[in-house]
Write an enzyme that holds these catalytic residues in place. Structure first.
Site, short mmCIF file in Angstrom:
data_model
loop_
_atom_site.label_atom_id
_atom_site.label_comp_id
_atom_site.label_asym_id
_atom_site.label_seq_id
_atom_site.Cartn_x
_atom_site.Cartn_y
_atom_site.Cartn_z
N GLU A 124 3.25 8.70 8.08
CA GLU A 124 3.22 7.89 9.28
C GLU A 124 4.61 7.44 9.70
O GLU A 124 5.53 7.36 8.87
CB GLU A 124 2.31 6.68 9.10
CG GLU A 124 2.74 5.70 8.03
CD GLU A 124 1.70 4.60 7.81
OE1 GLU A 124 0.50 4.91 7.79
OE2 GLU A 124 2.10 3.44 7.64
N HIS A 126 4.74 0.26 0.61
CA HIS A 126 5.24 -0.48 1.75
C HIS A 126 4.28 -1.58 2.16
O HIS A 126 3.12 -1.60 1.75
CB HIS A 126 5.46 0.46 2.95
CG HIS A 126 4.22 1.13 3.45
ND1 HIS A 126 3.67 2.24 2.83
CD2 HIS A 126 3.39 0.85 4.50
CE1 HIS A 126 2.58 2.62 3.48
NE2 HIS A 126 2.37 1.78 4.49
N GLN A 131 0.81 -1.21 0.00
CA GLN A 131 0.00 0.00 0.00
C GLN A 131 0.85 1.26 0.00
O GLN A 131 2.05 1.24 0.27
CB GLN A 131 -0.90 0.02 1.23
CG GLN A 131 -0.16 -0.03 2.56
CD GLN A 131 -1.11 -0.18 3.73
OE1 GLN A 131 -1.43 0.80 4.40
NE2 GLN A 131 -1.56 -1.41 3.99
N HIS A 173 0.17 5.89 0.53
CA HIS A 173 -0.76 6.93 0.96
C HIS A 173 -0.57 8.18 0.10
O HIS A 173 0.55 8.45 -0.37
CB HIS A 173 -0.53 7.26 2.43
CG HIS A 173 -0.54 6.05 3.31
ND1 HIS A 173 -1.63 5.22 3.41
CD2 HIS A 173 0.41 5.52 4.12
CE1 HIS A 173 -1.35 4.23 4.24
NE2 HIS A 173 -0.12 4.39 4.69
N ARG A 175 -4.13 0.54 -2.32
CA ARG A 175 -3.53 -0.79 -2.24
C ARG A 175 -3.04 -1.26 -3.60
O ARG A 175 -3.62 -0.94 -4.63
CB ARG A 175 -4.54 -1.78 -1.65
CG ARG A 175 -4.95 -1.44 -0.23
CD ARG A 175 -5.99 -2.41 0.33
NE ARG A 175 -6.32 -2.06 1.71
CZ ARG A 175 -7.24 -1.18 2.06
NH1 ARG A 175 -7.94 -0.57 1.11
NH2 ARG A 175 -7.45 -0.90 3.33
#
Length: 406
Positions: free
Chosen positions: A132, A262, A95, A97, A281
């Site tokens: 993140e 990642h 996935q 972001h 994804r």
């Protein structure tokens, strides 16, 4: 200041023991527990201990006191970060972001299309980006970022798989980000009939490589076999071979900016991110995969320097994980040696709120409105108007702290 009861999320890749053992509950659990959310995300907010109030409700009822003036000016009346304990017994999906602009545009676009926010084909569930940081609480395995091209070429050549030759030639002829984009796009769009032949051949090649006693790419070969067993003939098995294979020691972290492809493989970690649930994804999942949108978001720039370690601050017991994320900052407070047995002031970097998580030992946390004890597995919410905090412990103790970025 209040103890937090985190919201447990059950996903198939989670653990029946890790989060339960960490928080002192009976294990094994009936369902695999994947994440413990310690925040105010509308999807599953944490609750104040002993009260029938969620952290989301508490913030909404008193945004200035809970978040502070500066945080409200920067991010509105919403806690800008989400802290989690993550426990992976099986690999997560491949996935990435979106960036802030991509999230804003994608959220508006899917709203115009009338796709329900909770719908299974929805890519953008909010209008925020999702940088993140994951910090290992034990041994932690992950795939992250496209590795340097020459290393991927060497790996593909090391596997005795004739069917890989045209793909190796493609990458050799264009050994840069554009070559990675071309190869990744080719693999992720291969017809299923071709994947049904190529993926098993690659897995056979991985077995042959490991049986030969070679070691340079042994972790990558074992990972391919693990992924192939769980997701037979999935294009993500091939794509994973283009990513850095990382083994984190406790306390080491990975920062994942927008576009970083990642997949977490195994382990328990403390994860802090912008307060978003936007995920694109690329495989290794039964969930929705939107290839064109994923390709629009991905950053194919090769990288190898991904592991970050905390930096000691002047006070000597706080170590900070340096990231560029404005929504959050993460540090670890180590009470040991000379810091045991007397009060120490946790540095107050701004007037925002804090989430504290004890991962080892036990400490008293003293704020303006009271005192509470944090033991291993316990978390606390410290509102903006309740800081700064003081800590006292008579045993070696580790506290992770998530705050708003500076």
């Amino acid at each position: 200041m209040d103890l937090l009861q985190g919201a447990v999320r059950t996903y198939a890749w989670g653990s029946h023991t890790a989060i339960a053992d960490f928080t002192g509950r009976p294990s094994p659990t009936a369902h695999p527990e994947a994440e413990l959310w310690l925040g105010a995300h509308p999807g599953d907010p944490a609750h104040l201990d002993g009260e029938n109030r969620s952290l989301l409700d508490v913030i909404e009822s008193d945004p200035d006191g809970q978040l502070g003036t500066t945080t409200r000016e920067r991010f509105g009346d919403t806690l800008p970060f989400l802290a989690k304990v993550l426990a992976a017994d099986e690999p997560l999906s491949l996935q990435a972001h979106p960036s802030a602009q991509q999230a804003l545009e994608g959220f508006a676009r899917e709203n115009r299309m009338g796709i329900p926010v909770s719908g299974p084909t929805r890519n953008y569930r909010d209008a925020s980006h999702k940088p993140e940081l994951i910090v290992a609480l034990g041994a932690f395995e992950a795939l992250a970022g496209f590795r340097p091209v020459e290393q991927s070429i060497a790996l593909l050549r090391a596997l005795p798989v004739e069917g890989l030759d045209p793909f190796v030639n493609l990458l050799t002829g264009q050994p840069d980000a554009d070559g990675l984009r071309a190869l990744f796009t080719t693999w992720i769009t291969l017809p299923q009939a071709d994947l049904d032949e190529l993926v098993p051949a690659v897995l056979d090649g991985a077995v042959t490589y490991l049986r030969s006693g070679a070691t340079e790419f042994a972790p990558e070969a074992r990972t391919a076999l693990e992924l192939g067993e769980r997701y037979p003939a999935d294009a993500g098995v091939l794509a994973a071979m283009l990513l850095n294979r990382l083994s984190l020691a406790p306390g080491e972290g990975i920062y994942l900016p927008a576009g970083n492809l990642h997949a977490y493989l195994h382990g328990v970690g403390f994860e802090v991110m912008a307060n978003s649930d936007n995920v694109l994804r690329g495989g290794l999942t039964p969930k929705h995969v939107d290839v064109p949108e994923l390709l629009r978001v991905l950053d194919f720039t090769p990288t190898s320097d991904l592991v970050i370690r905390p930096e000691v601050t002047d006070d000597g017991f706080e170590m900070v994980y340096a990231t560029p994320a404005p929504e959050f900052a993460v540090s670890v407070l180590n009470l040991d040696g000379q810091f045991l047995g007397h009060e120490v002031d946790a540095p107050a970097r701004h007037d925002g709120p804090q989430v504290l998580l004890c991962t080892e030992g036990s400490a008293e946390v003293r704020a303006k409105t009271g005192v509470l004890t944090l033991k291993r597995g316990a978390a606390a919410w410290v509102s903006a108007d309740d800081g700064p905090i003081r800590l006292v412990s008579d045993q070696p103790t580790t506290l992770f702290r998530a705050t708003v970025g500076i």
